[in-house]
Motif scaffolding. Structure first.
Motif: not given
Length: 306
Positions: A190-199, A203-213
């Motif tokens: 879900n790219p709308d999660k608060e721990y993804f920065y999208l532009e 994407g850039f993941s702020l929560h690497i324990q979940d998943c990472i680009y």
């Protein structure tokens, strides 16, 4: 063939046969969304947190990974050491600074004068073909970030008791915006999660324990890991992204591994641009020490000035 070599060959053959039997069993007892796990079952167990990220990984009932104990740092600066040919032109002393931590990727471990605190390998072909370098990482005192597929290759080749580094398992996001969960289903993120920065669709993941680009390049993964470790100043060394016909700094023409990076530049360049905008908003300074790098998203700094 001596007796010991014969026994080793028989063991490898029996393991090969057994793994293939397990794959067949797994295929017919699990839904299609789980098929990427057929190489892992029943050797692994995975514990997850509330948001679905990996907490712990067990191999044959032994703890291999504890993602709940992420390292903390005193240094504010870190250098990402990539593998572009420009590394050969850098002054040796910039890799020995006491106020800088170092994170390596793939063949960076060939730099014997660098004390790597962190390491990242996500390329299973590199893991398979250059296990000599992977072994150097495994027998160092670093914190090592890798994927389930690379981890499985490692544990087929080495006894876990021989591993000295701390292993952290990360899960990367596919081109389709999905994650193949380790012993879990393939799911859409879900790219709308608060721990993804999208532009600009990157994407850039702020929560690497979940998943990472990853966008097809391990330095991009390393950059998200660096952010998660709360560094305030980042130096990029060897991030050339050009001269793909040349060997990486640790290779010779005779053993050069193939690369497909030149085919993915339309993904890689915008991704680093997104990362630069996010990190700038966080007041994190990033300097590209490779003056002729094709990555123009970060301010360039002559490494001699360090």
């Amino acid at each position: 063939m001596n007796k010991k070599a014969l026994q080793l060959l028989q063991l490898k053959f029996s393991n090969f046969v057994l793994r293939n039997i397990y794959k067949i069993i797994y295929k017919y007892t699990h839904p299609k969304a789980y098929k990427h796990n057929r190489k892992y079952w029943p050797y692994y167990d995975v514990e997850r947190n509330k948001i679905g990220g990996i907490d712990k990984v067990y191999f044959q009932k032994k703890l291999i990974t504890d993602n709940t104990a992420m390292p903390t740092d005193n240094c504010k600066k870190i250098m990402l050491v990539a593998t572009g040919p420009s590394i050969q032109t850098f002054p040796t002393q910039i890799f020995k600074k006491q106020d800088i931590d170092y994170i390596g990727v793939n063949g960076s471990i060939s730099l014997d004068h660098v004390q790597f605190k962190y390491y990242v390998i996500i390329d299973f072909n590199f893991t398979q073909n250059r296990f000599d370098l992977v072994l150097k990482v495994l027998q160092s005192q670093c914190t090592f970030f890798t994927t389930p597929r690379c981890l499985d290759i490692i544990l087929r080749k080495i006894n876990p008791e021989e591993i000295k580094c701390q292993i952290k398992v990360i899960e990367t996001i596919t081109e389709e915006g999905e994650v193949e969960r380790f012993l879990g289903p393939r799911i859409a993120i879900n790219p709308d999660k608060e721990y993804f920065y999208l532009e600009n669709n990157k994407g850039f993941s702020l929560h690497i324990q979940d998943c990472i680009y990853d966008y097809f390049t391990v330095p991009y993964v390393a950059l998200q890991i660096i952010h998660s470790l709360s560094y305030a100043e980042i130096y990029l060394a060897g991030l050339d992204m050009n001269n793909f016909n040349q060997p990486r700094f640790y290779e010779e023409s005779s053993n050069k591994q193939p690369t497909m990076l030149n085919q993915y530049l339309t993904e890689i360049f915008p991704a680093f641009e997104t990362a630069s905008h996010f990190l700038d908003k966080q007041n994190i300074k990033v300097y590209n020490l490779s003056l002729k790098s094709a990555i123009e998203s970060f301010e360039k700094l002559d490494p001699k000035l360090l």
